[in-house]
Write a protein that holds these residues in place. Structure first.
Motif, PDB file in Angstrom:
ATOM      1  N   VAL A 117     -95.265  88.842 -26.239  1.00 32.23           N
ATOM      2  CA  VAL A 117     -95.479  89.630 -25.025  1.00 32.23           C
ATOM      3  C   VAL A 117     -94.623  89.021 -23.923  1.00 32.23           C
ATOM      4  O   VAL A 117     -94.798  87.854 -23.571  1.00 32.23           O
ATOM      5  N   ASN A 118     -93.678  89.799 -23.401  1.00 28.35           N
ATOM      6  CA  ASN A 118     -92.852  89.394 -22.270  1.00 28.35           C
ATOM      7  C   ASN A 118     -93.298  90.175 -21.042  1.00 28.35           C
ATOM      8  O   ASN A 118     -93.876  91.252 -21.156  1.00 28.35           O
ATOM      9  N   GLY A 119     -93.005  89.629 -19.877  1.00 27.58           N
ATOM     10  CA  GLY A 119     -93.402  90.295 -18.650  1.00 27.58           C
ATOM     11  C   GLY A 119     -92.230  90.529 -17.714  1.00 27.58           C
ATOM     12  O   GLY A 119     -91.220  89.824 -17.768  1.00 27.58           O
ATOM     13  N   LEU A 120     -92.395  91.532 -16.873  1.00 31.35           N
ATOM     14  CA  LEU A 120     -91.445  91.799 -15.799  1.00 31.35           C
ATOM     15  C   LEU A 120     -92.289  92.014 -14.545  1.00 31.35           C
ATOM     16  O   LEU A 120     -93.046  92.976 -14.462  1.00 31.35           O
ATOM     17  N   THR A 121     -92.203  91.067 -13.634  1.00 29.77           N
ATOM     18  CA  THR A 121     -92.973  91.163 -12.401  1.00 29.77           C
ATOM     19  C   THR A 121     -92.123  91.786 -11.310  1.00 29.77           C
ATOM     20  O   THR A 121     -90.912  91.567 -11.249  1.00 29.77           O
ATOM     21  N   ILE A 122     -92.792  92.575 -10.465  1.00 30.32           N
ATOM     22  CA  ILE A 122     -92.081  93.324  -9.426  1.00 30.32           C
ATOM     23  C   ILE A 122     -92.653  92.946  -8.069  1.00 30.32           C
ATOM     24  O   ILE A 122     -93.844  93.137  -7.806  1.00 30.32           O
ATOM     25  N   ALA A 123     -91.793  92.420  -7.199  1.00 36.95           N
ATOM     26  CA  ALA A 123     -92.205  92.112  -5.831  1.00 36.95           C
ATOM     27  C   ALA A 123     -92.139  93.382  -5.006  1.00 36.95           C
ATOM     28  O   ALA A 123     -91.337  94.269  -5.285  1.00 36.95           O
ATOM     29  N   PRO A 124     -92.979  93.471  -3.985  1.00 34.95           N
ATOM     30  CA  PRO A 124     -92.832  94.620  -3.085  1.00 34.95           C
ATOM     31  C   PRO A 124     -91.440  94.586  -2.455  1.00 34.95           C
ATOM     32  O   PRO A 124     -90.856  93.512  -2.296  1.00 34.95           O
ATOM     33  N   ASN A 125     -90.907  95.761  -2.135  1.00 38.85           N
ATOM     34  CA  ASN A 125     -89.611  95.778  -1.456  1.00 38.85           C
ATOM     35  C   ASN A 125     -89.724  94.991  -0.161  1.00 38.85           C
ATOM     36  O   ASN A 125     -90.646  95.205   0.614  1.00 38.85           O
ATOM     37  N   SER A 133     -92.472  88.259   0.420  1.00 39.57           N
ATOM     38  CA  SER A 133     -92.180  88.820  -0.901  1.00 39.57           C
ATOM     39  C   SER A 133     -91.839  87.726  -1.898  1.00 39.57           C
ATOM     40  O   SER A 133     -92.273  87.779  -3.047  1.00 39.57           O
ATOM     41  N   ILE A 134     -91.086  86.730  -1.491  1.00 38.75           N
ATOM     42  CA  ILE A 134     -90.704  85.638  -2.388  1.00 38.75           C
ATOM     43  C   ILE A 134     -91.942  84.853  -2.800  1.00 38.75           C
ATOM     44  O   ILE A 134     -92.131  84.549  -3.978  1.00 38.75           O
ATOM     45  N   ALA A 135     -92.812  84.543  -1.852  1.00 33.47           N
ATOM     46  CA  ALA A 135     -94.053  83.834  -2.182  1.00 33.47           C
ATOM     47  C   ALA A 135     -94.927  84.684  -3.085  1.00 33.47           C
ATOM     48  O   ALA A 135     -95.506  84.183  -4.059  1.00 33.47           O
ATOM     49  N   ASP A 136     -95.026  85.990  -2.799  1.00 34.49           N
ATOM     50  CA  ASP A 136     -95.843  86.884  -3.619  1.00 34.49           C
ATOM     51  C   ASP A 136     -95.327  86.959  -5.056  1.00 34.49           C
ATOM     52  O   ASP A 136     -96.107  86.903  -6.005  1.00 34.49           O
ATOM     53  N   ILE A 137     -94.018  87.085  -5.221  1.00 36.94           N
ATOM     54  CA  ILE A 137     -93.472  87.221  -6.565  1.00 36.94           C
ATOM     55  C   ILE A 137     -93.571  85.905  -7.325  1.00 36.94           C
ATOM     56  O   ILE A 137     -93.784  85.893  -8.540  1.00 36.94           O
ATOM     57  N   THR A 138     -93.457  84.793  -6.626  1.00 32.16           N
ATOM     58  CA  THR A 138     -93.628  83.489  -7.274  1.00 32.16           C
ATOM     59  C   THR A 138     -95.048  83.361  -7.816  1.00 32.16           C
ATOM     60  O   THR A 138     -95.259  82.943  -8.959  1.00 32.16           O
ATOM     61  N   GLU A 139     -96.024  83.770  -7.016  1.00 29.01           N
ATOM     62  CA  GLU A 139     -97.425  83.714  -7.434  1.00 29.01           C
ATOM     63  C   GLU A 139     -97.689  84.680  -8.593  1.00 29.01           C
ATOM     64  O   GLU A 139     -98.355  84.336  -9.571  1.00 29.01           O
ATOM     65  N   GLY A 151     -96.815  84.322 -27.318  1.00 29.75           N
ATOM     66  CA  GLY A 151     -95.984  84.425 -28.513  1.00 29.75           C
ATOM     67  C   GLY A 151     -94.709  83.627 -28.404  1.00 29.75           C
ATOM     68  O   GLY A 151     -94.360  83.095 -27.343  1.00 29.75           O
ATOM     69  N   PRO A 152     -93.989  83.532 -29.526  1.00 28.76           N
ATOM     70  CA  PRO A 152     -92.778  82.715 -29.573  1.00 28.76           C
ATOM     71  C   PRO A 152     -91.692  83.213 -28.621  1.00 28.76           C
ATOM     72  O   PRO A 152     -91.356  84.393 -28.615  1.00 28.76           O
ATOM     73  N   GLY A 153     -91.195  82.311 -27.802  1.00 26.06           N
ATOM     74  CA  GLY A 153     -90.102  82.629 -26.886  1.00 26.06           C
ATOM     75  C   GLY A 153     -90.462  83.549 -25.737  1.00 26.06           C
ATOM     76  O   GLY A 153     -89.577  84.085 -25.067  1.00 26.06           O
ATOM     77  N   ALA A 154     -91.757  83.752 -25.468  1.00 24.19           N
ATOM     78  CA  ALA A 154     -92.173  84.669 -24.394  1.00 24.19           C
ATOM     79  C   ALA A 154     -91.640  84.202 -23.045  1.00 24.19           C
ATOM     80  O   ALA A 154     -91.542  83.003 -22.781  1.00 24.19           O
ATOM     81  N   PHE A 155     -91.298  85.171 -22.177  1.00 22.45           N
ATOM     82  CA  PHE A 155     -90.753  84.848 -20.859  1.00 22.45           C
ATOM     83  C   PHE A 155     -91.121  85.925 -19.845  1.00 22.45           C
ATOM     84  O   PHE A 155     -91.576  87.007 -20.209  1.00 22.45           O
ATOM     85  N   VAL A 156     -90.894  85.596 -18.580  1.00 16.12           N
ATOM     86  CA  VAL A 156     -91.117  86.529 -17.474  1.00 16.12           C
ATOM     87  C   VAL A 156     -89.802  86.720 -16.741  1.00 16.12           C
ATOM     88  O   VAL A 156     -89.129  85.747 -16.394  1.00 16.12           O
ATOM     89  N   GLU A 157     -89.428  87.966 -16.530  1.00 18.31           N
ATOM     90  CA  GLU A 157     -88.278  88.331 -15.691  1.00 18.31           C
ATOM     91  C   GLU A 157     -88.841  88.838 -14.373  1.00 18.31           C
ATOM     92  O   GLU A 157     -89.972  89.315 -14.320  1.00 18.31           O
ATOM     93  N   THR A 158     -88.059  88.738 -13.309  1.00 16.97           N
ATOM     94  CA  THR A 158     -88.530  89.111 -11.977  1.00 16.97           C
ATOM     95  C   THR A 158     -87.608  90.132 -11.325  1.00 16.97           C
ATOM     96  O   THR A 158     -86.387  89.979 -11.358  1.00 16.97           O
TER      97      THR A 158
END
Length: 187
Positions: A117-125, A133-139, A151-158
């Motif tokens: 399971v990989n994730g893609l987090t989205i900060a508010p514009n 926004s930077i603090a929110d997306i970091t959190e 799972g193996p090699g799972a990651f988060v893109e922002t």
């Protein structure tokens, strides 16, 4: 890097076509399939899938974030694809779970064998003069790393805002597809 790079990466392994499905989610019972399981074996398949995804209207769903329910829905969908070499669930979101089962309460034993399971987090514009926004997306990214991805090699893109979503999705897909190409080359 761009859409053409993603298309090339998808089509480079003609002996092992990619199968994908896309679903939109929000609340615990609000999941809509945008693209049913589709095999992408050639450029025409990819074009048809791309057109169907782009043509799908954004459904009007409740404004909650049921990440645990999205995980369980994705797991059920991936269970129907047990013959795939690699099974990846990508979850995109702009908030933490606030309804339904929490992702941290879904034990590893509920994750189907061999699923990442990989994730893609989205900060508010970000608005001019606004630094939260930077603090929110970091959190949010930390939350996804702690509770959502697995799972193996799972990651988060922002994605730094919805305007940056397409570029972030391309980066994520290229990273996943490069991993497939490398693992295929080692077999």
């Amino acid at each position: 890097m761009g859409t053409d790079d993603v298309a090339r990466a998808i089509l480079q392994q003609s002996s092992a076509p990619i199968r994908l499905t896309v679903f939109e989610w929000s609340g615990p019972t609000a999941q809509t399939v945008i693209l049913p399981w589709t095999t992408i074996a050639n450029a025409d398949d990819l074009t048809a899938a791309r057109q169907r995804i782009r043509a799908a209207p954004r459904s009007i769903q409740d404004q909650t974030t049921a990440l645990g329910s999205a995980l369980l829905t994705g797991f059920a969908m991936l269970d129907t694809q047990a013959d795939c070499w690699t099974r990846t669930l990508d979850l995109s979101g702009d908030g933490i779970a606030n309804t339904g089962p929490r992702p941290q309460d879904i034990p590893a034993s509920r994750t189907p064998q061999g699923v990442t399971v990989n994730g893609l987090t989205i900060a508010p514009n970000q608005q001019p003069g606004q630094d939260d926004s930077i603090a929110d997306i970091t959190e949010l990214s930390a939350y996804f790393r702690a509770y959502v991805i697995r799972g193996p090699g799972a990651f988060v893109e922002t994605a730094l805002g919805f305007d940056n979503y397409a570029a972030a999705m391309e980066r994520k897909l290229l990273r996943e597809l490069q991993s497939l190409a490398l693992s295929d080359a080692r077999q």
